[in-house]
Design a protein around this motif. Structure first.
Motif, PDB file in Angstrom:
ATOM      1  N   ARG A 146      -2.338   0.992   5.823  1.00  0.00           N
ATOM      2  CA  ARG A 146      -2.463   1.714   4.559  1.00  0.00           C
ATOM      3  C   ARG A 146      -1.265   2.606   4.247  1.00  0.00           C
ATOM      4  O   ARG A 146      -1.025   2.936   3.088  1.00  0.00           O
ATOM      5  N   SER A 147      -0.531   3.059   5.265  1.00  0.00           N
ATOM      6  CA  SER A 147       0.445   4.109   5.028  1.00  0.00           C
ATOM      7  C   SER A 147       1.635   3.954   5.968  1.00  0.00           C
ATOM      8  O   SER A 147       1.532   3.330   7.034  1.00  0.00           O
ATOM      9  N   ASN A 178       0.808  -1.222   0.000  1.00  0.00           N
ATOM     10  CA  ASN A 178       0.000   0.000   0.000  1.00  0.00           C
ATOM     11  C   ASN A 178       0.841   1.272   0.000  1.00  0.00           C
ATOM     12  O   ASN A 178       0.382   2.323  -0.456  1.00  0.00           O
ATOM     13  N   SER A 216     -13.417  -1.302  -0.512  1.00  0.00           N
ATOM     14  CA  SER A 216     -12.125  -0.760  -0.918  1.00  0.00           C
ATOM     15  C   SER A 216     -10.990  -1.579  -0.340  1.00  0.00           C
ATOM     16  O   SER A 216      -9.977  -1.815  -1.007  1.00  0.00           O
ATOM     17  N   GLY A 266      -3.251   2.840   9.765  1.00  0.00           N
ATOM     18  CA  GLY A 266      -4.243   2.052   9.047  1.00  0.00           C
ATOM     19  C   GLY A 266      -5.523   1.951   9.838  1.00  0.00           C
ATOM     20  O   GLY A 266      -5.954   2.914  10.481  1.00  0.00           O
ATOM     21  N   GLU A 267      -6.139   0.766   9.835  1.00  0.00           N
ATOM     22  CA  GLU A 267      -7.397   0.585  10.523  1.00  0.00           C
ATOM     23  C   GLU A 267      -7.467  -0.786  11.161  1.00  0.00           C
ATOM     24  O   GLU A 267      -6.686  -1.694  10.832  1.00  0.00           O
ATOM     25  N   THR A 275      -7.410  11.078   8.710  1.00  0.00           N
ATOM     26  CA  THR A 275      -8.389  10.002   8.880  1.00  0.00           C
ATOM     27  C   THR A 275      -9.574  10.139   7.936  1.00  0.00           C
ATOM     28  O   THR A 275      -9.788  11.183   7.309  1.00  0.00           O
ATOM     29  N   LYS A 276     -10.376   9.082   7.898  1.00  0.00           N
ATOM     30  CA  LYS A 276     -11.526   9.035   7.004  1.00  0.00           C
ATOM     31  C   LYS A 276     -12.588  10.064   7.353  1.00  0.00           C
ATOM     32  O   LYS A 276     -13.369  10.463   6.483  1.00  0.00           O
ATOM     33  N   GLY A 318      -9.247   3.664  13.679  1.00  0.00           N
ATOM     34  CA  GLY A 318      -7.928   3.908  13.110  1.00  0.00           C
ATOM     35  C   GLY A 318      -6.808   3.636  14.097  1.00  0.00           C
ATOM     36  O   GLY A 318      -7.018   3.560  15.315  1.00  0.00           O
ATOM     37  N   LEU A 377      -5.892   7.083   6.867  1.00  0.00           N
ATOM     38  CA  LEU A 377      -5.612   6.959   5.437  1.00  0.00           C
ATOM     39  C   LEU A 377      -4.160   7.252   5.094  1.00  0.00           C
ATOM     40  O   LEU A 377      -3.620   6.683   4.142  1.00  0.00           O
ATOM     41  N   ARG A 378      -3.524   8.154   5.856  1.00  0.00           N
ATOM     42  CA  ARG A 378      -2.176   8.592   5.482  1.00  0.00           C
ATOM     43  C   ARG A 378      -1.422   9.038   6.716  1.00  0.00           C
ATOM     44  O   ARG A 378      -1.980   9.702   7.600  1.00  0.00           O
TER      45      ARG A 378
END
Length: 277
Positions: free
Chosen positions: A163-164, A121, A186, A178-179, A245-246, A205, A230-231
């Motif tokens: 994710r990051s 990722n 997704s 990440g989560e 975050t989302k 998260g 997310l990052r």
């Protein structure tokens, strides 16, 4: 009429019809790495590309194809700040992720490949390329340069989907995000699987800070967020790191001097006029 100050010096298209998900450039702007992919499609033309550029025109140094009938292709690339080393990750197909590393000056013959169970990722490099960090599934993959080749060390974060990631210039401090306990369309696509039914995102998260101690990640603390991260990014000196975050929040942290039971953000922020519906 004012001149457009944002017009590019140049543009390039490695392979017509294929997307470029990420591009990385060295600190002095002289070395560029990129790769081709497709969101959900399959191709035999995905490849990793190395360009030299003086700001006026790119010059292809080498390219490295991924092979035939590849799904998704190159998802993330990184180049060391000094322009000496590069890494690229993604997936060949369901349950078949990859991470490739290169000595840029030597080219494709220097390639090392590390196989993983799902899509890479994100991948990031220290300034001199001696440390590379990547995330896939529930794993953080740390690569350490020993002579002319990398050795790898894997750290599993139970019940997570990472994710990051980020690494400071010296390679001594690493952050991942990440989560937890999530299942979503997704995420399933990122793992290389087509979900059997429409799923809803229902995750919390996670941000984890590590110290890189002789090629092993030692946890310095973690922080939980209300929704998935997310990052993550980290400052050049490793003193500060941040996560987004989302649900539209950004968190800033300072590196603790020693391991702590839980990280505490210096502040969090969300735009007042955001619309995430």
């Amino acid at each position: 009429m004012l001149q457009d100050q944002f017009a590019p010096n140049w543009t390039l298209t490695p392979t017509s019809g294929l997307q470029i998900n990420t591009t990385a450039i060295s600190a002095n702007g002289a070395q560029l790495i990129t790769g081709t992919s497709s969101e959900y499609g399959e191709s035999s033309d995905f490849a990793i590309y190395s360009y030299a550029t003086d700001g006026s025109a790119p010059s292809l140094q080498w390219s490295d194809p991924l092979g035939d009938n590849v799904t998704q292709g190159v998802f993330w690339v990184a180049v060391s700040g000094n322009g000496g080393y590069a890494a690229a990750g993604g997936q060949y197909g369901s349950g078949n992720g990859f991470l490739r590393t290169y000595n840029i000056g030597v080219g494709v013959s220097s390639r090392q490949e590390f196989s993983v169970d799902s899509r890479i990722n994100e991948v990031e490099s220290s300034y001199d390329g001696s440390t590379i960090i990547a995330v896939e599934g529930a794993n953080a993959l740390l690569l350490t340069l020993n002579g002319q080749s990398y050795t790898d060390s894997q750290t599993n974060v139970s019940e997570s989907y990472l994710r990051s990631c980020g690494v400071c210039n010296t390679g001594e401090i690493v952050v991942v995000g990440g989560e937890l306990d999530s299942y979503s369309e997704s995420v399933e696509f990122a793992r290389g699987r087509k979900p059997a039914k429409r799923a809803e995102v229902s995750s919390t998260g996670l941000v984890i800070l590590y110290a890189n101690q002789s090629g092993t990640l030692v946890e310095y603390g973690r922080f939980h967020t209300a929704t998935g991260v997310l990052r993550v990014v980290i400052s050049a000196d490793g003193g500060y790191f941040a996560a987004s975050t989302k649900n539209g929040y950004v968190y800033l942290f300072a590196k603790p001097d020693s391991p702590v039971s839980g990280l505490t953000p210096l502040w969090s922020y969300t735009p007042s006029d955001q619309s995430l519906d």
